[in-house]
Design a protein around this motif. Sequence first.
Motif, PDB file in Angstrom:
ATOM      1  N   ASP A 232       0.831  -1.209   0.000  1.00  0.00           N
ATOM      2  CA  ASP A 232       0.000   0.000   0.000  1.00  0.00           C
ATOM      3  C   ASP A 232       0.867   1.261   0.000  1.00  0.00           C
ATOM      4  O   ASP A 232       0.556   2.247  -0.671  1.00  0.00           O
ATOM      5  N   VAL A 233       1.959   1.213   0.763  1.00  0.00           N
ATOM      6  CA  VAL A 233       2.872   2.363   0.787  1.00  0.00           C
ATOM      7  C   VAL A 233       3.428   2.606  -0.616  1.00  0.00           C
ATOM      8  O   VAL A 233       3.473   3.746  -1.094  1.00  0.00           O
ATOM      9  N   ALA A 234       3.795   1.524  -1.304  1.00  0.00           N
ATOM     10  CA  ALA A 234       4.355   1.653  -2.656  1.00  0.00           C
ATOM     11  C   ALA A 234       3.324   2.253  -3.615  1.00  0.00           C
ATOM     12  O   ALA A 234       3.667   3.071  -4.480  1.00  0.00           O
ATOM     13  N   ARG A 346      -6.847   7.719  -5.732  1.00  0.00           N
ATOM     14  CA  ARG A 346      -6.181   7.270  -6.972  1.00  0.00           C
ATOM     15  C   ARG A 346      -5.477   5.936  -6.763  1.00  0.00           C
ATOM     16  O   ARG A 346      -5.366   5.126  -7.678  1.00  0.00           O
ATOM     17  N   ALA A 347      -4.973   5.712  -5.553  1.00  0.00           N
ATOM     18  CA  ALA A 347      -4.254   4.460  -5.266  1.00  0.00           C
ATOM     19  C   ALA A 347      -5.210   3.314  -4.952  1.00  0.00           C
ATOM     20  O   ALA A 347      -4.776   2.198  -4.666  1.00  0.00           O
ATOM     21  N   GLY A 348      -6.501   3.599  -4.957  1.00  0.00           N
ATOM     22  CA  GLY A 348      -7.483   2.542  -4.690  1.00  0.00           C
ATOM     23  C   GLY A 348      -7.587   2.183  -3.213  1.00  0.00           C
ATOM     24  O   GLY A 348      -8.081   1.125  -2.861  1.00  0.00           O
ATOM     25  N   LEU A 349      -7.128   3.085  -2.334  1.00  0.00           N
ATOM     26  CA  LEU A 349      -7.145   2.793  -0.896  1.00  0.00           C
ATOM     27  C   LEU A 349      -8.288   3.507  -0.176  1.00  0.00           C
ATOM     28  O   LEU A 349      -8.436   3.385   1.029  1.00  0.00           O
ATOM     29  N   ALA A 350      -9.081   4.270  -0.923  1.00  0.00           N
ATOM     30  CA  ALA A 350     -10.289   4.888  -0.359  1.00  0.00           C
ATOM     31  C   ALA A 350     -11.379   4.807  -1.416  1.00  0.00           C
ATOM     32  O   ALA A 350     -11.088   4.851  -2.615  1.00  0.00           O
ATOM     33  N   SER A 351     -12.626   4.676  -0.974  1.00  0.00           N
ATOM     34  CA  SER A 351     -13.753   4.620  -1.912  1.00  0.00           C
ATOM     35  C   SER A 351     -14.217   6.042  -2.228  1.00  0.00           C
ATOM     36  O   SER A 351     -13.899   6.979  -1.492  1.00  0.00           O
ATOM     37  N   ILE A 352     -15.002   6.192  -3.285  1.00  0.00           N
ATOM     38  CA  ILE A 352     -15.499   7.520  -3.647  1.00  0.00           C
ATOM     39  C   ILE A 352     -16.374   8.086  -2.519  1.00  0.00           C
ATOM     40  O   ILE A 352     -16.336   9.288  -2.240  1.00  0.00           O
ATOM     41  N   GLY A 353     -17.096   7.216  -1.841  1.00  0.00           N
ATOM     42  CA  GLY A 353     -17.929   7.673  -0.725  1.00  0.00           C
ATOM     43  C   GLY A 353     -17.078   8.219   0.409  1.00  0.00           C
ATOM     44  O   GLY A 353     -17.385   9.259   0.999  1.00  0.00           O
ATOM     45  N   GLU A 354     -15.971   7.506   0.718  1.00  0.00           N
ATOM     46  CA  GLU A 354     -15.072   7.960   1.796  1.00  0.00           C
ATOM     47  C   GLU A 354     -14.392   9.283   1.423  1.00  0.00           C
ATOM     48  O   GLU A 354     -14.295  10.203   2.244  1.00  0.00           O
ATOM     49  N   THR A 355     -13.927   9.370   0.180  1.00  0.00           N
ATOM     50  CA  THR A 355     -13.255  10.601  -0.254  1.00  0.00           C
ATOM     51  C   THR A 355     -14.232  11.773  -0.228  1.00  0.00           C
ATOM     52  O   THR A 355     -13.900  12.864   0.242  1.00  0.00           O
ATOM     53  N   ALA A 356     -15.453  11.537  -0.719  1.00  0.00           N
ATOM     54  CA  ALA A 356     -16.466  12.599  -0.716  1.00  0.00           C
ATOM     55  C   ALA A 356     -16.758  13.042   0.717  1.00  0.00           C
ATOM     56  O   ALA A 356     -16.871  14.244   0.994  1.00  0.00           O
ATOM     57  N   ALA A 357     -16.864  12.085   1.636  1.00  0.00           N
ATOM     58  CA  ALA A 357     -17.160  12.435   3.028  1.00  0.00           C
ATOM     59  C   ALA A 357     -16.048  13.312   3.615  1.00  0.00           C
ATOM     60  O   ALA A 357     -16.320  14.308   4.294  1.00  0.00           O
ATOM     61  N   GLU A 358     -14.782  12.948   3.338  1.00  0.00           N
ATOM     62  CA  GLU A 358     -13.643  13.743   3.839  1.00  0.00           C
ATOM     63  C   GLU A 358     -13.702  15.162   3.280  1.00  0.00           C
ATOM     64  O   GLU A 358     -13.569  16.144   4.019  1.00  0.00           O
ATOM     65  N   LEU A 359     -13.851  15.270   1.964  1.00  0.00           N
ATOM     66  CA  LEU A 359     -13.858  16.596   1.332  1.00  0.00           C
ATOM     67  C   LEU A 359     -15.077  17.398   1.791  1.00  0.00           C
ATOM     68  O   LEU A 359     -14.995  18.612   1.978  1.00  0.00           O
ATOM     69  N   GLY A 360     -16.197  16.706   1.996  1.00  0.00           N
ATOM     70  CA  GLY A 360     -17.417  17.382   2.460  1.00  0.00           C
ATOM     71  C   GLY A 360     -17.227  18.001   3.838  1.00  0.00           C
ATOM     72  O   GLY A 360     -17.651  19.139   4.089  1.00  0.00           O
ATOM     73  N   ARG A 361     -16.575  17.277   4.747  1.00  0.00           N
ATOM     74  CA  ARG A 361     -16.312  17.819   6.090  1.00  0.00           C
ATOM     75  C   ARG A 361     -15.438  19.068   6.000  1.00  0.00           C
ATOM     76  O   ARG A 361     -15.635  20.042   6.716  1.00  0.00           O
ATOM     77  N   THR A 362     -14.453  19.005   5.101  1.00  0.00           N
ATOM     78  CA  THR A 362     -13.544  20.148   4.933  1.00  0.00           C
ATOM     79  C   THR A 362     -14.292  21.365   4.396  1.00  0.00           C
ATOM     80  O   THR A 362     -14.144  22.478   4.903  1.00  0.00           O
ATOM     81  N   ILE A 363     -15.098  21.156   3.355  1.00  0.00           N
ATOM     82  CA  ILE A 363     -15.864  22.269   2.770  1.00  0.00           C
ATOM     83  C   ILE A 363     -16.780  22.875   3.835  1.00  0.00           C
ATOM     84  O   ILE A 363     -16.858  24.095   3.996  1.00  0.00           O
TER      85      ILE A 363
END
Length: 628
Positions: A232-234, A346-363
């Motif tokens: 995953d690090v790679a 992009r690395a496939g280590l987060a789902s679109i739902g998880e990424t959206a939730a993170e960005l949503g909290r930030t916004i």
Amino acid sequence: MSHQASAVSRQLNLALLFALLCAVPLCAQAPISYRISFPEPEHRWAQVEILFPDLGVRPLEARMSRSSPGRYALHEFARNVYDVHAFDGGGRSLTFDRPDTHQWTIAGHDGTVRLTYRIYGDHVDGTYLAIDTTHAHINMPATLMWARGLENRPVRISFTRPAGTSWNVATQLHPTEDPLAFTAANLQYLMDSPVEFSDFTLRTFTVNPNTVIRLAMHHTGNASDVDQLLGDVAKLVREEGAVFGEFPSYDVGYYTFLVDYLPYASGDGMEHRNSTAVTVTGTFANAGQRPDLLETIAHEFFHSWNMERIRPRSLEPFNFDEANVSGELWLGEGFTSYYEHVIMQRAGLASIGETAAELGRTIDAVVRGPGRSLRSPVEMSRLAPFVDAARWVDRTNWDNLYISYYTWGEALGLALDLSLRDHTNGRVTLDEYMRAMWRAHGRPAASGSRPAEGLVAVPYTLGDARDRLADVSDRAFADEFFDRFVEGREVVDYTRLLQRAGLVLRKRNAGRAWVGDDRLSFGGSSARLVEPALFGSPIYRAGLDQDDEIVMLDGEVMSSSAQLDRVLQRHQPGDRVPIIFLRRGTQTNGSLTLEEDPRLELVPTERTGRALTDAERAFRAAWLSSRQ
Ligand SMILES: [Zn+2]
């Protein structure tokens, strides 16, 4: 601001003076030697011995740092120093003066001073020193004295194993034939080089095609756990390389992740030029902690471009006597936080739902943040010395006055990425902007003089960051973005920009009544306001503030959040309800006008009952799919 500028120019003048002096053979540049040993690791102290040779006749000014590279508050590392002794070249004991809390001034020496002291440390993170029977986790400014005027001397440093251990050293310091001895070209590089001294697991991999990455991990799991993590690090490392198109040329020939994944570590990540100290509270046994670890790794490795090489002039060189103040942390830290989430996706280590939730909290935190009415992202960056692991005992009003440059900068990274794609119809993205910054400021010049180790050739100013945006877009776009969103306090139209990627920004609880985000502590027969009331919230408008205790709202006793929910459920936004509260024992009867819950969330369109259009799917893929 002017004080800071004068401190920096003083350092630069000193550096220049030394460069001139040392051009003549008179200046031997005899190295300063450090030896660190751990006679009683169970008692969490280290013995430090320093040899300062070729001093001439001037008194030696030995100092402990007050700050640490990448950490912006003052930390007063002299606090943990004790049992200090000084000797001359002949072994004669010397006395010292203490002109301030950080300095030991030693006069009357014979040109050589041997300084010894003990230092206590028990905090595993990226800033402090931690010693126990499992490791010595060493951040140099928290551990080592240095001498004013000798900042450009080379350094040799060696480590002595505690009795009965077979510990090894992981570090970005230059290796020697002795596996426990290392060198640094100067003080800046020494101080920037943390050390993990333990029985760590070491793994190495190579990327693109000959950049060597090392993972030195101190953990409580099995070596096979580390092997699993390595894949995953790679992936993260490769995706980040693809953003810039190339990896930095690491000064020692490799980059090292120093990871402490321990139940007794504090959560932290600290970037350095050719390494990072990542400390995560946890164990391999708890898979739920894995995303935290990977996000921190993604964040810190991105810094090996953005901050360690694409570096604001305000942080160059790092000042060990005073806090460095930078107006560019929204870019150095905030854009790095934005990429942390993009890269996980992009690395496939987060789902679109998880990424959206993170960005949503930030916004949500930025768009609705009360601090946005007071200061711009540049001005928020300049507050870092007050908030970056700073400690105080008096109360502050930071929830109202401040929005983190990590959070606002992350929201700005998203805003700029989507705005560029929108403005250029997908031709230019934030990746192009980062590459433009890399080419102009980060990548070492092909010709010309190379800066001293640990320094960069062309640090950038806020004006440079604006100009590089004009280079990849156009002048009008760059000026508008910087004027309104970076140096101003406006926010982009996130709803419209995100819609193009098939993401819906919407109210989390549309139509529901709300009293404010103010934190209430329910207990006994009241709800106490435990932080300053947030500017403009229904609770604030009702005249309440910190420590006030709400006894009754709309006739209900406020002894639990369930009771508050009951009141909110039977009312509409706009309803006015009676409130009874206690302030320092005195009861006040008033009224509170409920508002609609304004909190935002970001969700993939396909979860709202509408299918993605082809255009949305294509936009999202261009933005968030793997570059590999
Ligand atoms: Zn960072």
